[in-house]
Design a protein around this motif. Structure first.
Motif, PDB file in Angstrom:
ATOM      1  N   VAL A 160       0.664  -1.346   0.016  1.00  0.00           N
ATOM      2  CA  VAL A 160      -0.150  -0.111   0.006  1.00  0.00           C
ATOM      3  C   VAL A 160       0.721   1.250   0.172  1.00  0.00           C
ATOM      4  O   VAL A 160       0.516   2.306  -0.492  1.00  0.00           O
ATOM      5  CB  VAL A 160      -0.976  -0.271   1.228  1.00  0.00           C
ATOM      6  CG1 VAL A 160      -1.643   1.456   1.396  1.00  0.00           C
ATOM      7  CG2 VAL A 160      -2.044  -0.960   1.133  1.00  0.00           C
ATOM      8  N   ILE A 161       1.864   1.210   0.872  1.00  0.00           N
ATOM      9  CA  ILE A 161       2.869   2.368   0.743  1.00  0.00           C
ATOM     10  C   ILE A 161       3.596   2.486  -0.426  1.00  0.00           C
ATOM     11  O   ILE A 161       3.411   3.635  -1.067  1.00  0.00           O
ATOM     12  CB  ILE A 161       3.869   2.010   1.868  1.00  0.00           C
ATOM     13  CG1 ILE A 161       3.242   2.062   3.351  1.00  0.00           C
ATOM     14  CG2 ILE A 161       5.096   3.255   1.781  1.00  0.00           C
ATOM     15  CD1 ILE A 161       4.306   1.602   4.377  1.00  0.00           C
ATOM     16  N   MET A 162       4.065   1.508  -0.863  1.00  0.00           N
ATOM     17  CA  MET A 162       4.501   1.728  -2.472  1.00  0.00           C
ATOM     18  C   MET A 162       3.581   1.980  -3.596  1.00  0.00           C
ATOM     19  O   MET A 162       3.824   2.879  -4.359  1.00  0.00           O
ATOM     20  CB  MET A 162       5.492   0.296  -2.792  1.00  0.00           C
ATOM     21  CG  MET A 162       6.635  -0.029  -1.854  1.00  0.00           C
ATOM     22  SD  MET A 162       7.966   1.179  -1.898  1.00  0.00           S
ATOM     23  CE  MET A 162       7.748   2.014  -0.116  1.00  0.00           C
ATOM     24  N   GLY A 163       2.464   1.545  -3.271  1.00  0.00           N
ATOM     25  CA  GLY A 163       1.402   1.853  -4.242  1.00  0.00           C
ATOM     26  C   GLY A 163       0.862   3.346  -4.468  1.00  0.00           C
ATOM     27  O   GLY A 163       0.801   3.845  -5.386  1.00  0.00           O
ATOM     28  N   ALA A 164       0.924   3.909  -3.218  1.00  0.00           N
ATOM     29  CA  ALA A 164       0.648   5.177  -2.984  1.00  0.00           C
ATOM     30  C   ALA A 164       1.554   6.296  -3.439  1.00  0.00           C
ATOM     31  O   ALA A 164       1.107   6.979  -4.271  1.00  0.00           O
ATOM     32  CB  ALA A 164       0.320   5.510  -1.482  1.00  0.00           C
ATOM     33  N   GLU A 165       2.928   5.732  -3.453  1.00  0.00           N
ATOM     34  CA  GLU A 165       3.899   6.641  -3.842  1.00  0.00           C
ATOM     35  C   GLU A 165       3.966   6.515  -5.540  1.00  0.00           C
ATOM     36  O   GLU A 165       4.364   7.481  -6.231  1.00  0.00           O
ATOM     37  CB  GLU A 165       4.968   6.141  -3.300  1.00  0.00           C
ATOM     38  CG  GLU A 165       6.366   7.021  -3.264  1.00  0.00           C
ATOM     39  CD  GLU A 165       7.287   6.756  -4.770  1.00  0.00           C
ATOM     40  OE1 GLU A 165       7.913   7.708  -5.049  1.00  0.00           O
ATOM     41  OE2 GLU A 165       7.138   5.471  -5.265  1.00  0.00           O
ATOM     42  N   THR A 166       3.717   5.345  -5.926  1.00  0.00           N
ATOM     43  CA  THR A 166       3.754   5.101  -7.210  1.00  0.00           C
ATOM     44  C   THR A 166       2.623   5.944  -8.103  1.00  0.00           C
ATOM     45  O   THR A 166       2.791   6.565  -9.069  1.00  0.00           O
ATOM     46  CB  THR A 166       3.725   3.736  -7.702  1.00  0.00           C
ATOM     47  OG1 THR A 166       4.842   3.185  -7.102  1.00  0.00           O
ATOM     48  CG2 THR A 166       3.501   3.330  -9.204  1.00  0.00           C
ATOM     49  N   MET A 167       1.322   5.700  -7.301  1.00  0.00           N
ATOM     50  CA  MET A 167      -0.050   6.498  -8.039  1.00  0.00           C
ATOM     51  C   MET A 167       0.245   7.937  -8.256  1.00  0.00           C
ATOM     52  O   MET A 167      -0.081   8.491  -9.079  1.00  0.00           O
ATOM     53  CB  MET A 167      -1.128   6.069  -7.254  1.00  0.00           C
ATOM     54  CG  MET A 167      -1.398   4.571  -7.460  1.00  0.00           C
ATOM     55  SD  MET A 167      -1.826   4.053  -9.210  1.00  0.00           S
ATOM     56  CE  MET A 167      -3.154   4.997  -9.569  1.00  0.00           C
TER      57      MET A 167
END
Length: 206
Positions: A160-167
């Motif tokens: 979730v952390i990595m996904g939020a930063e990527t999005m």
């Protein structure tokens, strides 16, 4: 003393400048010449502090892990429900990834280099361990669903952390189609959206 302070400031400047270059172009494409230009120091001054690019990368990784590790410890020491600590950790890390170039670069270097599985060098290991321990405490105090696999839960939260930063870095409006408007959102905004989906899987309803 003044000479030592200048040397420490120069070293800190070199680490931050190297982080900016590593964050932008990665380890392989980064050069000491570009890093010295970014830091506005001579190549001789750079080589006095760091003999090789690998030493600079290691210094960036150490500082990234130290900075993020201290922030996670501060979260862990807060009073209150343990699952809220987990949520606070995610916002803290996403904020660091958006605002601190050293943290971003340290994370990128951990992906690109064969980094030992050492929390002093590898942000992923450090973060996973902190999330895992907080999730175990959340199981114990009843703020996480009983019987959940804390290792898998920690992996999901890390995603979730990595996904939020990527999005936050992705032009998502074209991906979702014309009927679903998607204005640019910050990583914190994406994180809030993702927690709305993920939280019921990990924690009982409030």
């Amino acid at each position: 003393m003044a000479k030592q302070e200048r040397a420490e400031r120069t070293r800190a400047n070199l680490i931050r400048s190297a982080a900016a270059v590593f964050d932008e172009v990665g380890y392989e494409r980064a050069t000491l010449a570009v890093i010295s230009d970014q830091a506005r120091v001579t190549k001789g001054a750079l080589s006095f502090h760091f003999a090789a690019k690998s030493e600079l990368a290691r210094a960036v990784q150490i500082e990234a892990c130290a900075t993020s590790g201290a922030a996670l410890r501060e979260c862990a020491e807060r009073p209150g429900p343990a699952f809220q600590v987990v949520v606070d950790m995610t916002y803290t890390l996403v904020d660091l990834l958006e605002s601190d170039v050293v943290t971003r670069a340290g994370l990128r270097l951990a992906r690109e280099l064969e980094t030992p599985e050492d929390p002093a060098l590898h942000c992923h290991v450090n973060w996973l361990g902190s999330l895992f321990r907080a999730l175990r405490r959340a199981e114990a105090d009843g703020t996480a669903l009983p019987g959940a696999d804390a290792r898998s839960s920690a992996g999901l939260v890390m995603s979730v952390i990595m996904g939020a930063e990527t999005m936050a870095r992705t032009r998502a409006e074209t991906a979702f189609g014309e009927g679903l408007p998607a204005p640019h959102q910050t990583a914190q905004e994406w994180l809030a959206r993702m927690w709305h989906v993920v939280r019921p899987v990990l924690a009982p309803a409030a």
